[in-house]
Design an enzyme around this catalytic site. Structure first.
Site, PDB file in Angstrom:
ATOM      1  N   CYS A 156       4.169  20.090 -12.086  1.00  0.00           N
ATOM      2  CA  CYS A 156       3.898  20.572 -10.726  1.00  0.00           C
ATOM      3  C   CYS A 156       4.398  21.990 -10.483  1.00  0.00           C
ATOM      4  O   CYS A 156       4.009  22.629  -9.502  1.00  0.00           O
ATOM      5  CB  CYS A 156       4.517  19.630  -9.696  1.00  0.00           C
ATOM      6  SG  CYS A 156       3.638  18.081  -9.612  1.00  0.00           S
TER       7      CYS A 156
HETATM    8  N1  COA Z   1      -0.043  -0.229  -0.036  1.00  0.00           N
HETATM    9  C1  COA Z   1       0.759  -1.063   0.650  1.00  0.00           C
HETATM   10  N2  COA Z   1       2.054  -1.255   0.358  1.00  0.00           N
HETATM   11  C2  COA Z   1       2.555  -0.581  -0.695  1.00  0.00           C
HETATM   12  C3  COA Z   1       1.773   0.306  -1.470  1.00  0.00           C
HETATM   13  C4  COA Z   1       0.414   0.466  -1.103  1.00  0.00           C
HETATM   14  N3  COA Z   1      -0.401   1.278  -1.769  1.00  0.00           N
HETATM   15  N4  COA Z   1       2.538   0.835  -2.442  1.00  0.00           N
HETATM   16  C5  COA Z   1       3.758   0.315  -2.291  1.00  0.00           C
HETATM   17  N5  COA Z   1       3.777  -0.555  -1.249  1.00  0.00           N
HETATM   18  C6  COA Z   1       4.917  -1.339  -0.751  1.00  0.00           C
HETATM   19  C7  COA Z   1       5.915  -1.622  -1.844  1.00  0.00           C
HETATM   20  O1  COA Z   1       5.583  -2.791  -2.551  1.00  0.00           O
HETATM   21  C8  COA Z   1       7.218  -1.761  -1.065  1.00  0.00           C
HETATM   22  O2  COA Z   1       7.270  -3.051  -0.509  1.00  0.00           O
HETATM   23  P1  COA Z   1       8.686  -3.834  -0.426  1.00  0.00           P
HETATM   24  O3  COA Z   1       9.539  -2.980   0.474  1.00  0.00           O
HETATM   25  O4  COA Z   1       8.304  -5.120   0.162  1.00  0.00           O
HETATM   26  O5  COA Z   1       9.205  -3.873  -1.833  1.00  0.00           O
HETATM   27  C9  COA Z   1       7.042  -0.776   0.088  1.00  0.00           C
HETATM   28  O6  COA Z   1       5.620  -0.569   0.230  1.00  0.00           O
HETATM   29  C10 COA Z   1       7.726   0.535  -0.160  1.00  0.00           C
HETATM   30  O7  COA Z   1       7.317   1.037  -1.454  1.00  0.00           O
HETATM   31  P2  COA Z   1       7.934   2.302  -2.153  1.00  0.00           P
HETATM   32  O8  COA Z   1       7.218   2.603  -3.421  1.00  0.00           O
HETATM   33  O9  COA Z   1       9.413   2.134  -2.234  1.00  0.00           O
HETATM   34  O10 COA Z   1       7.525   3.393  -1.058  1.00  0.00           O
HETATM   35  P3  COA Z   1       8.172   4.764  -0.665  1.00  0.00           P
HETATM   36  O11 COA Z   1       8.459   4.737   0.772  1.00  0.00           O
HETATM   37  O12 COA Z   1       9.233   5.201  -1.609  1.00  0.00           O
HETATM   38  O13 COA Z   1       6.930   5.781  -0.849  1.00  0.00           O
HETATM   39  C11 COA Z   1       6.084   7.375  -2.442  1.00  0.00           C
HETATM   40  C12 COA Z   1       6.299   5.922  -2.095  1.00  0.00           C
HETATM   41  C13 COA Z   1       5.572   7.481  -3.864  1.00  0.00           C
HETATM   42  C14 COA Z   1       5.032   7.954  -1.494  1.00  0.00           C
HETATM   43  C15 COA Z   1       7.412   8.145  -2.268  1.00  0.00           C
HETATM   44  O14 COA Z   1       8.435   7.508  -2.988  1.00  0.00           O
HETATM   45  C16 COA Z   1       7.334   9.582  -2.733  1.00  0.00           C
HETATM   46  O15 COA Z   1       6.538  10.366  -2.247  1.00  0.00           O
HETATM   47  N6  COA Z   1       8.214   9.989  -3.660  1.00  0.00           N
HETATM   48  C17 COA Z   1       8.232  11.329  -4.185  1.00  0.00           C
HETATM   49  C18 COA Z   1       7.026  11.524  -4.982  1.00  0.00           C
HETATM   50  C19 COA Z   1       6.928  12.863  -5.604  1.00  0.00           C
HETATM   51  O16 COA Z   1       7.230  13.884  -5.062  1.00  0.00           O
HETATM   52  N7  COA Z   1       6.437  12.886  -6.792  1.00  0.00           N
HETATM   53  C20 COA Z   1       6.200  14.073  -7.475  1.00  0.00           C
HETATM   54  C21 COA Z   1       4.950  13.859  -8.215  1.00  0.00           C
HETATM   55  S1  COA Z   1       4.453  15.340  -8.884  1.00  0.00           S
END
Ligand code: COA
Length: 372
Positions: A156
């Site tokens: 990135c």
């Molecule tokens: N639809 C519905 N629910 C979902 C889902 C989806 N697509 N994906 C995950 N969930 C659920 C999970 O199962 C979890 O449920 P639980 O609490 O019952 O276990 C809950 O939603 C939270 O999931 P989680 O993965 O912990 O979400 P989050 O709030 O951490 O958000 C991201 C996920 C990826 C958006 C976030 O962590 C993020 O943006 N991180 C940084 C990413 C980044 O910058 N990456 C760089 C890449 S270059």
């Protein structure tokens, strides 16, 4: 020493897009089919059933509403869940080169320059379509550029690291005029069947022209300073590589696509980025108050809100830290450059800003610019 400047920028946006609702409908259809196909094993407790995704979750967790892709049909086909990008003959331009030519042409037009006046092309992206010859050399040929060209990859952060490389070469005199181009086919390395990340990425290409400020033919952006930093982490990783066939049993593994531990990334990268920007500003003698705009990497809205607040010491005002991820999703290295390209034209001479990328590696890159 020569003062480098960004004199042109351009964005290639694919003509196909996928809304969250369309994406979730296809994903949920895939889940229903998979669960039906594995009903026996699910009933026997051998495998867990897959669960539906939701548009509400995607918007609230990421701020993403839509994404552009090169091939919508393949991604939304529940039997495929992957773009369909047919192999091209070696004689035809590659897909990345084609995207790059579009973005570079826009950037050159803004700079009022021809391809022939460029003597350095850096193709900086998080994945490259082939190992060699370098995509950058193909772009160099298609645009009629001279000099030399090479590919680089810092995930990135590829764009800001590329800008630093080009700006340093212009300062040192080893290049006169550069194109730094970021063709990102993120749809090709995203696992569209994984609920945790299927909504994250989109496709795009950005380009900037960098040349000595004294040769600028119009409004431009002085590159005052650049800073790059890296720190190893496995929390964002893709194991696909040229040893795939040499290693045993690597072909169908999940880790051949983008993998991340999103929560850890969130927690670990935030402090890294805000202290990186603050340190860079302070070492350059700039205050946060001097900044009119922050063009941040576009991965997650909450993350950007946090970084903006930490850097400015207050909640950013409307437009101070523009996001484009609602329309483009995460486009890897291109994100901060799309934000810069689409939200800088209104700024006046003397206005200052920081372009900042961050991501896998971990890596962070910042570029301090001033409108001139
Ligand atoms: N639809 C519905 N629910 C979902 C889902 C989806 N697509 N994906 C995950 N969930 C659920 C999970 O199962 C979890 O449920 P639980 O609490 O019952 O276990 C809950 O939603 C939270 O999931 P989680 O993965 O912990 O979400 P989050 O709030 O951490 O958000 C991201 C996920 C990826 C958006 C976030 O962590 C993020 O943006 N991180 C940084 C990413 C980044 O910058 N990456 C760089 C890449 S270059």
């Amino acid at each position: 020493m020569t003062q480098p400047a960004i004199t042109g920028h351009g964005v290639f946006t694919p003509d196909q897009s996928i809304s969250n609702d369309e994406l979730v409908a296809a994903f949920n259809a895939y889940v229903d089919r998979w669960n039906a196909d594995h009903a026996g094993r699910i009933a026997a407790g051998e495998v867990e059933p897959l669960t539906h995704s939701s548009s509400e979750f995607i918007l609230s967790a990421s701020g993403i509403e839509s994404r552009y892709v090169l091939d919508k049909d393949g991604v939304l086909d529940p039997d495929r869940m992957c773009p369909r990008l047919p192999v091209r003959p070696d004689e035809a331009p590659g897909i990345m080169a084609e995207m790059a030519v579009d973005a570079c042409t826009r950037a050159l037009e803004m700079a009022d320059r021809e391809g022939a006046e460029v003597d350095l092309v850096i193709c900086a992206a998080s994945n490259h379509e082939r190992a060699y010859p370098a995509i950058a050399i193909e772009i160099q040929q298609l645009l009629g550029c001279g000099g030399f060209a090479f590919d680089m990859n810092v995930a990135c952060s590829s764009a800001t690291f590329g800008i630093q490389a080009a700006a340093d070469m212009i300062r040192a005199g080893s290049a006169r005029r550069a194109l730094v181009v970021n063709p990102e086919i993120c749809s090709g390395h995203l696992e569209w069947r994984d609920r945790d990340c299927h909504f994250i990425f989109g496709d795009v290409c950005t380009a900037v022209v960098i040349e000595p400020a004294e040769e600028a033919r119009g409004d431009h952006w002085l590159i005052h300073s650049t800073r790059c930093a890296t720190q190893f982490s496995n929390n964002i990783r893709n194991n696909a590589g040229f040893l795939r066939r040499a290693h045993d049993q690597m072909e169908d593994r999940r880790d051949m696509q983008f993998m991340q531990n999103g929560r850890k990334v969130f927690k670990e990268v935030l402090p890294l980025v805000s202290s990186h920007i603050l340190g860079h500003l302070s070492d350059h003698g700039w205050q946060a108050d001097d900044l009119t705009r922050l063009w941040l990497h576009q991965a997650n809205k909450t993350m950007n809100d946090f970084i903006g607040k930490k850097v400015l010491g207050r909640v950013p005002e409307d437009g101070e830290q523009p996001n484009i991820l609602q329309d483009y999703a995460n486009t890897s290295s291109a994100g901060s450059i799309i934000a810069f390209s689409k939200h800088s034209g209104d700024m006046g001479k003397g206005d200052k800003g920081v372009i900042c990328s961050f991501g896998a590696g971990y890596s962070v890159g910042s570029v301090l610019v001033e409108r001139a």
